[in-house]
Design a protein around this motif. Structure first.
Motif, mmCIF file in Angstrom:
data_model
loop_
_atom_site.group_PDB
_atom_site.id
_atom_site.type_symbol
_atom_site.label_atom_id
_atom_site.label_comp_id
_atom_site.label_asym_id
_atom_site.label_seq_id
_atom_site.Cartn_x
_atom_site.Cartn_y
_atom_site.Cartn_z
ATOM 1 N N ARG A 198 0.792 -1.230 0.000
ATOM 2 C CA ARG A 198 0.000 0.000 0.000
ATOM 3 C C ARG A 198 0.823 1.277 0.000
ATOM 4 N NH1 ARG A 198 0.307 1.678 5.043
ATOM 5 N NH2 ARG A 198 -1.487 3.093 4.905
ATOM 6 N N HIS A 199 2.142 1.165 0.268
ATOM 7 C CA HIS A 199 2.917 2.389 0.451
ATOM 8 C C HIS A 199 4.407 2.067 0.399
ATOM 9 C CE1 HIS A 199 3.787 6.430 1.888
ATOM 10 N NE2 HIS A 199 4.490 5.949 2.894
ATOM 11 N N GLU A 200 5.184 3.074 -0.012
ATOM 12 C CA GLU A 200 6.645 2.978 0.034
ATOM 13 C C GLU A 200 7.170 4.030 0.992
ATOM 14 O OE1 GLU A 200 10.597 3.112 -2.885
ATOM 15 O OE2 GLU A 200 8.567 3.067 -3.760
ATOM 16 N N THR A 201 7.982 3.600 1.943
ATOM 17 C CA THR A 201 8.524 4.498 2.955
ATOM 18 C C THR A 201 10.035 4.593 2.831
ATOM 19 O OG1 THR A 201 6.762 4.087 4.575
ATOM 20 C CG2 THR A 201 8.860 4.876 5.435
ATOM 21 N N PHE A 202 10.519 5.804 2.692
ATOM 22 C CA PHE A 202 11.950 6.098 2.778
ATOM 23 C C PHE A 202 12.249 6.507 4.214
ATOM 24 C CE2 PHE A 202 15.223 9.345 3.080
ATOM 25 C CZ PHE A 202 16.288 8.762 2.408
ATOM 26 N N TYR A 203 13.385 6.072 4.737
ATOM 27 C CA TYR A 203 13.731 6.480 6.099
ATOM 28 C C TYR A 203 15.234 6.542 6.293
ATOM 29 C CZ TYR A 203 14.484 1.472 7.181
ATOM 30 O OH TYR A 203 14.943 0.165 7.204
ATOM 31 N N LEU A 204 15.640 7.408 7.195
ATOM 32 C CA LEU A 204 17.017 7.501 7.659
ATOM 33 C C LEU A 204 17.163 6.671 8.920
ATOM 34 C CD1 LEU A 204 17.561 11.365 7.276
ATOM 35 C CD2 LEU A 204 18.188 9.566 5.644
ATOM 36 N N ALA A 205 18.329 6.065 9.093
ATOM 37 C CA ALA A 205 18.557 5.211 10.264
ATOM 38 C C ALA A 205 19.986 5.377 10.752
ATOM 39 C CB ALA A 205 18.274 3.751 9.931
ATOM 40 N N ALA A 206 20.138 5.293 12.058
ATOM 41 C CA ALA A 206 21.457 5.351 12.671
ATOM 42 C C ALA A 206 21.425 4.536 13.959
ATOM 43 C CB ALA A 206 21.861 6.793 12.967
ATOM 44 N N GLY A 207 22.587 4.056 14.371
ATOM 45 C CA GLY A 207 22.669 3.297 15.617
ATOM 46 C C GLY A 207 22.563 1.804 15.393
ATOM 47 N N PRO A 208 22.841 1.042 16.443
ATOM 48 C CA PRO A 208 22.854 -0.416 16.321
ATOM 49 C C PRO A 208 21.478 -0.986 16.017
ATOM 50 C CG PRO A 208 23.027 0.250 18.628
ATOM 51 C CD PRO A 208 23.174 1.494 17.812
ATOM 52 N N GLU A 209 21.419 -1.951 15.115
ATOM 53 C CA GLU A 209 20.138 -2.566 14.768
ATOM 54 C C GLU A 209 19.509 -3.276 15.957
ATOM 55 O OE1 GLU A 209 20.272 -4.966 11.282
ATOM 56 O OE2 GLU A 209 21.140 -3.377 10.026
ATOM 57 N N SER A 210 20.315 -3.634 16.940
ATOM 58 C CA SER A 210 19.796 -4.296 18.141
ATOM 59 C C SER A 210 19.282 -3.313 19.180
ATOM 60 C CB SER A 210 20.893 -5.156 18.771
ATOM 61 O OG SER A 210 22.021 -4.348 19.131
ATOM 62 N N GLY A 211 19.468 -2.017 18.925
ATOM 63 C CA GLY A 211 19.060 -1.012 19.902
ATOM 64 C C GLY A 211 17.556 -0.818 19.942
ATOM 65 N N THR A 212 17.087 -0.280 21.058
ATOM 66 C CA THR A 212 15.666 0.060 21.172
ATOM 67 C C THR A 212 15.309 1.088 20.106
ATOM 68 O OG1 THR A 212 15.659 -0.314 23.552
ATOM 69 C CG2 THR A 212 13.915 1.098 22.673
ATOM 70 N N PRO A 213 14.276 0.848 19.300
ATOM 71 C CA PRO A 213 13.920 1.821 18.267
ATOM 72 C C PRO A 213 13.340 3.103 18.865
ATOM 73 C CG PRO A 213 12.973 -0.349 17.788
ATOM 74 C CD PRO A 213 13.446 -0.372 19.209
ATOM 75 N N ILE A 214 13.798 4.212 18.349
ATOM 76 C CA ILE A 214 13.183 5.511 18.631
ATOM 77 C C ILE A 214 12.900 6.141 17.270
ATOM 78 C CG2 ILE A 214 15.470 6.578 18.998
ATOM 79 C CD1 ILE A 214 14.031 8.535 20.952
ATOM 80 N N ILE A 215 11.622 6.337 16.975
ATOM 81 C CA ILE A 215 11.175 6.744 15.647
ATOM 82 C C ILE A 215 10.689 8.184 15.696
ATOM 83 C CG2 ILE A 215 9.547 6.276 13.775
ATOM 84 C CD1 ILE A 215 9.594 3.336 14.585
ATOM 85 N N LEU A 220 19.141 12.170 15.281
ATOM 86 C CA LEU A 220 19.541 10.815 14.908
ATOM 87 C C LEU A 220 20.924 10.442 15.433
ATOM 88 C CD1 LEU A 220 18.150 10.641 11.245
ATOM 89 C CD2 LEU A 220 17.160 9.615 13.303
ATOM 90 N N PRO A 221 21.965 11.226 15.193
ATOM 91 C CA PRO A 221 23.283 10.816 15.697
ATOM 92 C C PRO A 221 23.378 10.823 17.216
ATOM 93 C CG PRO A 221 23.405 12.988 14.680
ATOM 94 C CD PRO A 221 22.052 12.445 14.359
ATOM 95 N N HIS A 222 22.645 11.734 17.843
ATOM 96 C CA HIS A 222 22.686 11.809 19.303
ATOM 97 C C HIS A 222 22.157 10.527 19.933
ATOM 98 C CE1 HIS A 222 22.514 13.846 23.263
ATOM 99 N NE2 HIS A 222 21.428 13.103 23.450
ATOM 100 N N PHE A 223 21.002 10.075 19.484
ATOM 101 C CA PHE A 223 20.400 8.894 20.114
ATOM 102 C C PHE A 223 21.035 7.604 19.610
ATOM 103 C CE2 PHE A 223 17.469 12.238 21.094
ATOM 104 C CZ PHE A 223 17.206 11.976 22.437
ATOM 105 N N ALA A 224 21.576 7.633 18.407
ATOM 106 C CA ALA A 224 22.353 6.477 17.953
ATOM 107 C C ALA A 224 23.580 6.275 18.837
ATOM 108 C CB ALA A 224 22.768 6.679 16.497
ATOM 109 N N ALA A 225 24.227 7.381 19.216
ATOM 110 C CA ALA A 225 25.417 7.281 20.072
ATOM 111 C C ALA A 225 25.077 6.749 21.459
ATOM 112 C CB ALA A 225 26.088 8.647 20.181
ATOM 113 N N LEU A 226 23.814 6.889 21.865
ATOM 114 C CA LEU A 226 23.379 6.361 23.154
ATOM 115 C C LEU A 226 22.964 4.890 23.075
ATOM 116 C CD1 LEU A 226 21.205 9.368 24.410
ATOM 117 C CD2 LEU A 226 23.502 8.743 25.173
ATOM 118 N N GLY A 227 22.997 4.331 21.868
ATOM 119 C CA GLY A 227 22.680 2.921 21.698
ATOM 120 C C GLY A 227 21.292 2.632 21.171
ATOM 121 N N TYR A 228 20.519 3.671 20.866
ATOM 122 C CA TYR A 228 19.192 3.464 20.288
ATOM 123 C C TYR A 228 19.306 3.218 18.783
ATOM 124 C CZ TYR A 228 17.314 5.397 24.644
ATOM 125 O OH TYR A 228 17.017 5.627 25.963
ATOM 126 N N ARG A 229 18.299 2.571 18.226
ATOM 127 C CA ARG A 229 18.154 2.487 16.778
ATOM 128 C C ARG A 229 17.286 3.671 16.382
ATOM 129 N NH1 ARG A 229 20.680 1.219 12.210
ATOM 130 N NH2 ARG A 229 19.356 0.224 10.614
#
Length: 335
Positions: free
Chosen positions: A12-29, A45-54
């Motif tokens: 139904r839809h195509e979504t583009f997204y930026l991502a940073a941080g470990p794939e195992s991290g808790t997602p913050i969207i 994005l870089p701030h919360f990726a550095a804290l270990g979030y996805r």
């Protein structure tokens, strides 16, 4: 910190997204609003990726590299909520922390109503939770009538939302006539001297449009407190390529959004952790001297409120304050 560009398609839809941080991290969207892009969260994005979030930031429907759908009804909150659930499934995550700004906040509030089992916590910037739906009709009664006497400003600062409904093509064409001018006149930092004065959005219908003579935006210099030259170029390119039909159509679904909220009436009282940022100098989403935040306070059990001395584009104008506020709140909630 590396930020990657990603894309996925559903039926139904195509979504583009930026991502940073470990794939195992808790997602913050991070969910942007009008008329923004995933890069609106470039400081988060870089701030919360550095804290270990996805850390994830999608282009919402109608924006950037995500699908631009052809009908107004394609931009109801029901559809955007479904997009975010598909994104969460694509990430392989059961739950996420959702952070929204502007039109992104009704999306994350709706997620909390309709899918509380998929939400760890919700944070909103500028637009508070309205359990019965974010519409002009629900916002107008909460305005500051000392500032907006009903005889002069019947729709208060929400007059612009009625202009979309009555003059959609005129609004869209005005923004598209000079996209660079539109971007630069919209993305401005706080003007403390504007506090306590009526918002220009209160007289859009009376003036016959957003800009003088009903034409396009005037040429104004870029505000370096909000955008670099590179940021400006990205916004201008995307909004020129896609136009404003999609972004403006978000304002064309008031009845559908109220009906969607009504379906979740049993969940109107949010029990999960909620954080809200008030923008001190936001003259449209004015939450300090009006009653706009009262329904949120009445319908949340675990609410944290913060005030940032910024204008509407808070995450871009005051990223340090926003990042530190979210970080402290997440730590306090054990997330």
């Amino acid at each position: 910190m590396t930020i990657t560009q990603n894309c996925f398609k559903s039926g139904r839809h195509e979504t583009f997204y930026l991502a940073a941080g470990p794939e195992s991290g808790t997602p913050i969207i991070f969910v942007h609003g009008w008329p923004e892009l995933s890069i609106s969260w470039r400081h988060q994005l870089p701030h919360f990726a550095a804290l270990g979030y996805r850390a994830i930031a999608p282009d919402m429907r109608g924006y950037g590299k995500s699908t631009v759908h052809p009908r107004h009804e394609d931009y109801s909150l029901r559809e955007s909520v479904a997009d975010m659930i598909e994104l969460l499934d694509h990430l392989g995550a059961d739950k996420a922390v959702f952070v929204g700004h502007d039109w992104g906040t009704p999306v994350v509030w709706s997620l909390a109503q309709h899918h509380p089992d998929r939400c760890l916590a919700i944070a909103g910037l500028c637009v508070p939770y309205q359990p019965d739906g974010f519409t002009a009709e629900n916002s107008i009664p909460l305005c500051n009538r000392d500032l907006y006497p009903e005889a002069d400003y019947p729709a208060a600062q929400w007059d612009y939302q009625l202009f979309y409904r009555e003059n959609f093509d005129a609004a869209r064409k005005a923004f598209e006539a000079n996209v660079r001018g539109t971007v630069n006149i919209l993305f401005r930092s706080a003007r403390p001297e504007a506090k306590g004065n009526p918002s220009p959005t209160a007289t859009i219908r009376k003036r016959g449009g957003w800009f003088p003579g009903g034409g396009g935006a005037p040429d104004v210099p870029r505000d370096p407190k909000i955008l670099t030259e590179a940021d400006e170029a990205i916004y201008v390119e995307a909004l020129t390529r896609n136009g404003f039909f999609g972004p403006d159509s978000w304002y064309m679904n008031a009845q559908a959004n109220v009906a969607f909220a009504e379906e979740a009436r049993a969940n109107w009282r949010l029990t999960l952790p909620v954080l809200f940022f008030h923008a001190m100098y936001d003259v449209v989403c004015e939450t300090i001297d009006s009653r706009l935040a009262e329904p949120m306070r009445e319908h949340t059990e675990d609410l944290t409120e913060m005030i940032v001395e910024s204008g509407h584009w808070m995450a871009q104008e005051k990223p340090v304050e926003v990042n530190e506020g979210i970080e402290r709140w997440l730590a306090a909630k054990g997330l």
